[in-house]
Design a protein around this motif. Structure first.
Motif, PDB file in Angstrom:
ATOM      1  N   THR A  67      -6.299   8.142  -2.332  1.00 32.54           N
ATOM      2  CA  THR A  67      -7.134   7.087  -1.743  1.00 32.54           C
ATOM      3  C   THR A  67      -8.238   6.676  -2.697  1.00 32.54           C
ATOM      4  O   THR A  67      -8.540   5.479  -2.843  1.00 32.54           O
ATOM      5  CB  THR A  67      -7.744   7.575  -0.413  1.00 32.54           C
ATOM      6  OG1 THR A  67      -6.692   7.865   0.498  1.00 32.54           O
ATOM      7  CG2 THR A  67      -8.662   6.520   0.178  1.00 32.54           C
ATOM      8  N   ARG A  68      -8.838   7.638  -3.374  1.00 37.34           N
ATOM      9  CA  ARG A  68      -9.943   7.351  -4.284  1.00 37.34           C
ATOM     10  C   ARG A  68      -9.495   6.473  -5.452  1.00 37.34           C
ATOM     11  O   ARG A  68     -10.180   5.521  -5.826  1.00 37.34           O
ATOM     12  CB  ARG A  68     -10.550   8.658  -4.794  1.00 37.34           C
ATOM     13  CG  ARG A  68     -11.817   8.468  -5.634  1.00 37.34           C
ATOM     14  CD  ARG A  68     -12.399   9.798  -6.065  1.00 37.34           C
ATOM     15  NE  ARG A  68     -12.650  10.666  -4.913  1.00 37.34           N
ATOM     16  CZ  ARG A  68     -12.008  11.794  -4.663  1.00 37.34           C
ATOM     17  NH1 ARG A  68     -11.052  12.206  -5.486  1.00 37.34           N
ATOM     18  NH2 ARG A  68     -12.292  12.512  -3.593  1.00 37.34           N
ATOM     19  N   ARG A  83       0.619   4.047  -2.925  1.00 41.35           N
ATOM     20  CA  ARG A  83       0.290   5.446  -2.597  1.00 41.35           C
ATOM     21  C   ARG A  83       1.367   6.391  -3.121  1.00 41.35           C
ATOM     22  O   ARG A  83       1.066   7.459  -3.670  1.00 41.35           O
ATOM     23  CB  ARG A  83       0.095   5.610  -1.089  1.00 41.35           C
ATOM     24  CG  ARG A  83      -1.242   5.091  -0.572  1.00 41.35           C
ATOM     25  CD  ARG A  83      -1.471   5.491   0.875  1.00 41.35           C
ATOM     26  NE  ARG A  83      -2.809   5.127   1.317  1.00 41.35           N
ATOM     27  CZ  ARG A  83      -3.897   5.864   1.104  1.00 41.35           C
ATOM     28  NH1 ARG A  83      -3.784   7.019   0.452  1.00 41.35           N
ATOM     29  NH2 ARG A  83      -5.081   5.473   1.529  1.00 41.35           N
ATOM     30  N   MET A 129       0.826  -1.200   0.000  1.00 41.43           N
ATOM     31  CA  MET A 129       0.000   0.000   0.000  1.00 41.43           C
ATOM     32  C   MET A 129       0.864   1.256   0.000  1.00 41.43           C
ATOM     33  O   MET A 129       0.564   2.237  -0.709  1.00 41.43           O
ATOM     34  CB  MET A 129      -0.922  -0.002   1.216  1.00 41.43           C
ATOM     35  CG  MET A 129      -1.841   1.214   1.294  1.00 41.43           C
ATOM     36  SD  MET A 129      -2.954   1.384  -0.132  1.00 41.43           S
ATOM     37  CE  MET A 129      -4.159   0.099   0.259  1.00 41.43           C
ATOM     38  N   ASP A 167      -1.395  10.508   1.324  1.00 39.11           N
ATOM     39  CA  ASP A 167      -2.586  10.155   2.090  1.00 39.11           C
ATOM     40  C   ASP A 167      -3.790  11.019   1.745  1.00 39.11           C
ATOM     41  O   ASP A 167      -4.771  11.064   2.499  1.00 39.11           O
ATOM     42  CB  ASP A 167      -2.297  10.248   3.588  1.00 39.11           C
ATOM     43  CG  ASP A 167      -1.299   9.197   4.045  1.00 39.11           C
ATOM     44  OD1 ASP A 167      -1.360   8.068   3.525  1.00 39.11           O
ATOM     45  OD2 ASP A 167      -0.440   9.503   4.892  1.00 39.11           O
ATOM     46  N   ALA A 172      -8.893   2.943  -4.207  1.00 35.60           N
ATOM     47  CA  ALA A 172     -10.168   2.332  -3.812  1.00 35.60           C
ATOM     48  C   ALA A 172     -10.990   1.941  -5.036  1.00 35.60           C
ATOM     49  O   ALA A 172     -11.623   0.877  -5.054  1.00 35.60           O
ATOM     50  CB  ALA A 172     -10.957   3.290  -2.922  1.00 35.60           C
ATOM     51  N   ASP A 194      -7.182  12.432  -0.262  1.00 31.38           N
ATOM     52  CA  ASP A 194      -8.410  11.786  -0.727  1.00 31.38           C
ATOM     53  C   ASP A 194      -8.288  11.373  -2.194  1.00 31.38           C
ATOM     54  O   ASP A 194      -8.845  10.348  -2.597  1.00 31.38           O
ATOM     55  CB  ASP A 194      -9.599  12.740  -0.570  1.00 31.38           C
ATOM     56  CG  ASP A 194      -9.973  12.971   0.887  1.00 31.38           C
ATOM     57  OD1 ASP A 194      -9.540  12.168   1.735  1.00 31.38           O
ATOM     58  OD2 ASP A 194     -10.679  13.955   1.163  1.00 31.38           O
TER      59      ASP A 194
END
Length: 247
Positions: A201-202, A144, A140, A196, A205, A198
């Motif tokens: 993350t989006r 990222r 992860m 980190d 995800a 959004d």
């Protein structure tokens, strides 16, 4: 009747119309005799069992392949045109290859050079990378950092970092990632600050949700045009599949 059954193949026995052999109409003695005849036949001809297993496996493989084709069709827009995944190779190519990968996956690392060779030698393949970190915190962290690099510095910088991560065999730590970024002249501070967010993350995800819809549980997994290739595929085999897709 049972003497004749013993002399025929098991397939022929099982293919008899229900009207010709309704088990419900057989007496207990007749059922026992039939079981004995079938058992005797199988013991004398055990290869029939292997033939039956092979037929079953082939049917299951065909059913899985068709199910995968349907999954690709139902999720085509998210697979091929999500608007954020890195697109390389020949963006106008007649064949699209999508790879779901994890930077800690040994088979992904093994496939990396072969995929690159396929894209380079073919020259007409559109290649898409889907970040799918499933092998723990280091995976992860790497994803990222890679996605943040793409968002901050663009696609070329992302691909350079991506290639470096695929060739990297040590522990994935933030200091190691920062050193890697610095090697390529990237702003490690800006990338770290973005990791980190959004937006990062989006992306991860959405790729993970897509993988779940496609029933992808391991890496690497490829989507080659309308077909899913689950697991490592050697260069020669992938080349043949590409040729087949072109007809």
């Amino acid at each position: 009747m049972f003497a004749r059954l013993a002399a025929t193949s098991l397939a022929a026995v099982l293919a008899l119309p229900l009207a010709a052999m309704d088990l419900k109409e057989l007496s207990d003695e007749e059922r026992a005799q039939l079981r004995a005849e079938v058992r005797a036949y199988l013991l004398e001809n055990p290869e029939v069992i292997m033939e039956a297993i092979e037929v079953l496996q082939n049917r299951e493989a065909e059913a899985q392949a068709q199910a995968d084709v349907d999954l690709v069709s139902d999720n085509a827009e998210a697979i091929f045109n999500d608007g954020f995944s890195w697109v390389g190779g020949n963006p106008e190519g007649d064949i699209t290859l999508v790879e779901f990968l994890d930077y800690r996956c040994g088979y992904c690392k093994r496939a990396h050079d072969e995929v690159a060779k396929l894209i380079e030698t073919d020259g007409n393949i559109r290649f898409i990378i889907k970040e799918f970190p499933i092998l723990g915190e280091q995976s992860m962290l790497a994803s990222r950092f890679a996605v943040a690099t793409k968002q901050i510095a663009g696609g070329d910088s992302y691909k350079a970092l991506h290639d470096a991560l695929m060739e990297f065999n040590g522990d994935v730590t933030l200091p190691a990632l920062r050193r890697m970024a610095t090697t390529f002249g990237l702003d490690a501070d800006a990338i770290e600050a973005r990791m980190d967010s959004d937006e990062v993350t989006r992306e991860i995800a959405e790729s993970r949700a897509l993988a779940q819809r496609l029933n992808i549980t391991g890496t690497p997994t490829f989507v080659l045009q309308d077909e899913m290739l689950r697991g490592y595929v050697p260069y020669d085999q992938m080349q043949l599949i590409v040729e087949d897709k072109r007809g």
